[in-house]
Write a protein that holds these residues in place. Structure first.
Motif, PDB file in Angstrom:
ATOM      1  N   ASP A   1      35.218  27.121  46.706  1.00 47.63           N
ATOM      2  CA  ASP A   1      34.254  28.210  46.831  1.00 47.63           C
ATOM      3  C   ASP A   1      34.810  29.357  47.679  1.00 47.63           C
ATOM      4  O   ASP A   1      35.275  29.146  48.780  1.00 47.63           O
ATOM      5  CB  ASP A   1      33.015  27.632  47.524  1.00 47.63           C
ATOM      6  N   GLY A   2      34.784  30.556  47.134  1.00 50.24           N
ATOM      7  CA  GLY A   2      35.181  31.725  47.904  1.00 50.24           C
ATOM      8  C   GLY A   2      36.682  31.925  47.992  1.00 50.24           C
ATOM      9  O   GLY A   2      37.167  32.883  48.566  1.00 50.24           O
ATOM     10  N   ASP A   3      37.438  31.061  47.384  1.00 45.45           N
ATOM     11  CA  ASP A   3      38.870  30.970  47.614  1.00 45.45           C
ATOM     12  C   ASP A   3      39.626  31.335  46.339  1.00 45.45           C
ATOM     13  O   ASP A   3      40.574  32.102  46.345  1.00 45.45           O
ATOM     14  CB  ASP A   3      39.075  29.507  48.004  1.00 45.45           C
ATOM     15  N   VAL A   4      39.148  30.824  45.208  1.00 46.45           N
ATOM     16  CA  VAL A   4      39.774  31.109  43.923  1.00 46.45           C
ATOM     17  C   VAL A   4      38.704  31.684  43.005  1.00 46.45           C
ATOM     18  O   VAL A   4      37.587  31.188  42.952  1.00 46.45           O
ATOM     19  CB  VAL A   4      40.324  29.826  43.269  1.00 46.45           C
ATOM     20  N   ASP A   5      39.072  32.716  42.304  1.00 47.91           N
ATOM     21  CA  ASP A   5      38.146  33.383  41.422  1.00 47.91           C
ATOM     22  C   ASP A   5      38.425  32.900  39.998  1.00 47.91           C
ATOM     23  O   ASP A   5      39.487  33.173  39.447  1.00 47.91           O
ATOM     24  CB  ASP A   5      38.436  34.888  41.561  1.00 47.91           C
ATOM     25  N   GLN A   6      37.487  32.171  39.426  1.00 44.49           N
ATOM     26  CA  GLN A   6      37.749  31.636  38.082  1.00 44.49           C
ATOM     27  C   GLN A   6      38.081  32.717  37.051  1.00 44.49           C
ATOM     28  O   GLN A   6      39.025  32.561  36.283  1.00 44.49           O
ATOM     29  CB  GLN A   6      36.564  30.815  37.594  1.00 44.49           C
ATOM     30  N   PRO A   7      37.310  33.815  37.003  1.00 44.72           N
ATOM     31  CA  PRO A   7      37.639  34.835  35.992  1.00 44.72           C
ATOM     32  C   PRO A   7      39.079  35.312  36.113  1.00 44.72           C
ATOM     33  O   PRO A   7      39.743  35.569  35.096  1.00 44.72           O
ATOM     34  CB  PRO A   7      36.654  35.974  36.306  1.00 44.72           C
ATOM     35  N   VAL A   8      39.575  35.432  37.344  1.00 45.32           N
ATOM     36  CA  VAL A   8      40.954  35.892  37.539  1.00 45.32           C
ATOM     37  C   VAL A   8      41.932  34.917  36.885  1.00 45.32           C
ATOM     38  O   VAL A   8      42.896  35.312  36.218  1.00 45.32           O
ATOM     39  CB  VAL A   8      41.267  36.033  39.056  1.00 45.32           C
TER      40      VAL A   8
ATOM     41  N   GLU B   1      47.991  32.932  42.657  1.00 42.13           N
ATOM     42  CA  GLU B   1      46.562  33.203  42.831  1.00 42.13           C
ATOM     43  C   GLU B   1      45.734  31.976  43.161  1.00 42.13           C
ATOM     44  O   GLU B   1      44.645  32.084  43.703  1.00 42.13           O
ATOM     45  CB  GLU B   1      45.992  33.792  41.523  1.00 42.13           C
TER      46      GLU B   1
ATOM     47  N   PHE C   1      39.670  24.509  42.746  1.00 41.96           N
ATOM     48  CA  PHE C   1      38.812  25.659  43.030  1.00 41.96           C
ATOM     49  C   PHE C   1      37.993  25.379  44.276  1.00 41.96           C
ATOM     50  O   PHE C   1      37.207  24.442  44.304  1.00 41.96           O
ATOM     51  CB  PHE C   1      37.833  25.900  41.870  1.00 41.96           C
TER      52      PHE C   1
END
Ligand code: ADP
Length: 342
Positions: free
Chosen positions: A277-284, A335, A275
């Motif tokens: 920052d700004g690159d992968v969205d955890q909720p997604v 993703e 992960f």
């Protein structure tokens, strides 16, 4: 307040003994430190860090290349001119380098005496400096009565005495315990933020870089092998040296031995996700898994701060029937930065 330009600088020492090869301690290094920046130079012992620092304050002469501190071209100045310029460069050390037989106030006053400041002004300035570093009540103590952290504060107060635009820190927290290190790093951050002083620090500790620096240069065998924003360099290391530092302070994927252990306890498919920052969205990520009917448990890793941004690496166990897991892995791969741990 001072920009520092290190431009293609090398330092070669003659080899010792007959026919000994010369040592290239610093090898064609270029670093541009912006005014007001905290720049860390990290490397293992022998990488050339302290030699580079001594070149910046003119204690040693470069074999080639140029160094500018503000408007002063350090590499072109005579020894007498250098002495004047050095008042604008503060320095702190791993072993503090204090006068042990002198009181705290005297230690801090020393550079002001050298600079020719009148006694009354000196007294006021020393009081102000000790107050700034939180040692107002220690003015009359002898330095050997102080803790390591307090000694380094005295070193910092002394380094700031002449209002330098640049502070050089040579392994400034390496002799301190972790908690005291944090306090000293917090003080350096404050100095940078409140006084606008440019800071160059050399260290072999990744933790120090992570805590305080905005930009970093990784040195290896005299060369600058990687350089940039702390987050960019450490979240996507390009060299083995950097990767080794990253492994000491940031969450990693499990090493092969640990992976074997994890497999004993977790029967599902193991994947490692990075992960940035700004690159992968955890909720997604978690929604993708839930939507495909795949269960998940986090079995290794974590999330941490690097250069003020979050970086994480999590090893997940994906639980469900094979086909569903297969599809989920394919979808996640679209993703996120994902590695299937074979
Ligand atoms: P670091 O600070 O990263 O530990 P140094 O700058 O102390 O590295 O040393 C870099 C290399 O230069 C080492 O191989 C060291 O032995 C060599 N070196 C440093 N100072 C001298 C010197 N005065 N004479 C000869 N070799 C030196």
């Amino acid at each position: 307040m001072a920009r520092v330009q290190i431009l293609g600088v090398s330092k070669r020492y003659p080899g010792r003994g007959r026919d000994a090869a010369e040592v290239v301690a610093v090898d064609d290094v270029t670093i541009d430190v912006a005014s007001g920046e905290i720049h860390a130079i990290i490397g293992y012992s022998g990488a050339g860090k302290s030699t580079l620092l001594r070149l910046v304050n003119g204690l040693e002469r470069a074999s080639s290349g140029r160094i500018l501190v503000g408007d002063h071209e350090i590499t072109a100045l005579s020894e007498s001119k250098l002495r004047g310029v050095r008042a604008g460069i503060g320095m702190i050390f791993q072993q503090f380098n204090l006068f042990h037989s002198k009181k705290v106030a005297k230690n801090v006053e020393y550079p002001l005496i050298v600079a020719g400041m009148p006694p009354a002004e000196r007294k006021a300035r020393v009081a102000e400096l000790l107050d700034f570093v939180g040692l107002a009540d220690k003015a009359d103590a002898y330095t050997d009565q102080l803790s390591g952290g307090q000694k380094q504060r005295v070193g910092i107060a002394r380094a700031l005495a002449t209002n330098p635009g640049l502070l050089l820190a040579d392994e400034a927290t390496s002799a301190l315990d972790p908690e005291t290190s944090q306090e000293v790093l917090a003080l350096l951050k404050r100095i940078n933020a409140e006084l606008g002083i440019t800071i160059i620090l050399i260290t072999h500790e990744m933790e120090v870089v992570r805590e305080i620096a905005s930009r970093v240069t990784v040195m290896d065998r005299g060369r600058a092998v990687e350089q940039g924003e702390v987050f960019d360099v450490f979240s996507a290391p390009q060299t083995d040296t950097t990767r080794r530092f990253v492994a000491t302070a940031l969450p990693t994927a499990p090493d092969p031995e640990h992976l074997d252990e994890l497999r004993q306890r977790h029967r599902g498919r193991l994947v490692s996700l990075t992960f940035r920052d700004g690159d992968v969205d955890q909720p997604v990520v978690f929604r993708t898994l839930a939507e495909r009917g795949v269960g998940v448990s986090i079995v290794h890793g974590g999330i941490t701060d690097v250069g003020g941004r979050s970086f994480g690496r999590l090893t997940l166990e994906l639980i469900g029937d094979d086909l569903k897991v297969e599809h989920a892995v394919a979808a996640l791969g679209q993703e996120a930065d994902l590695e299937v741990l074979a």
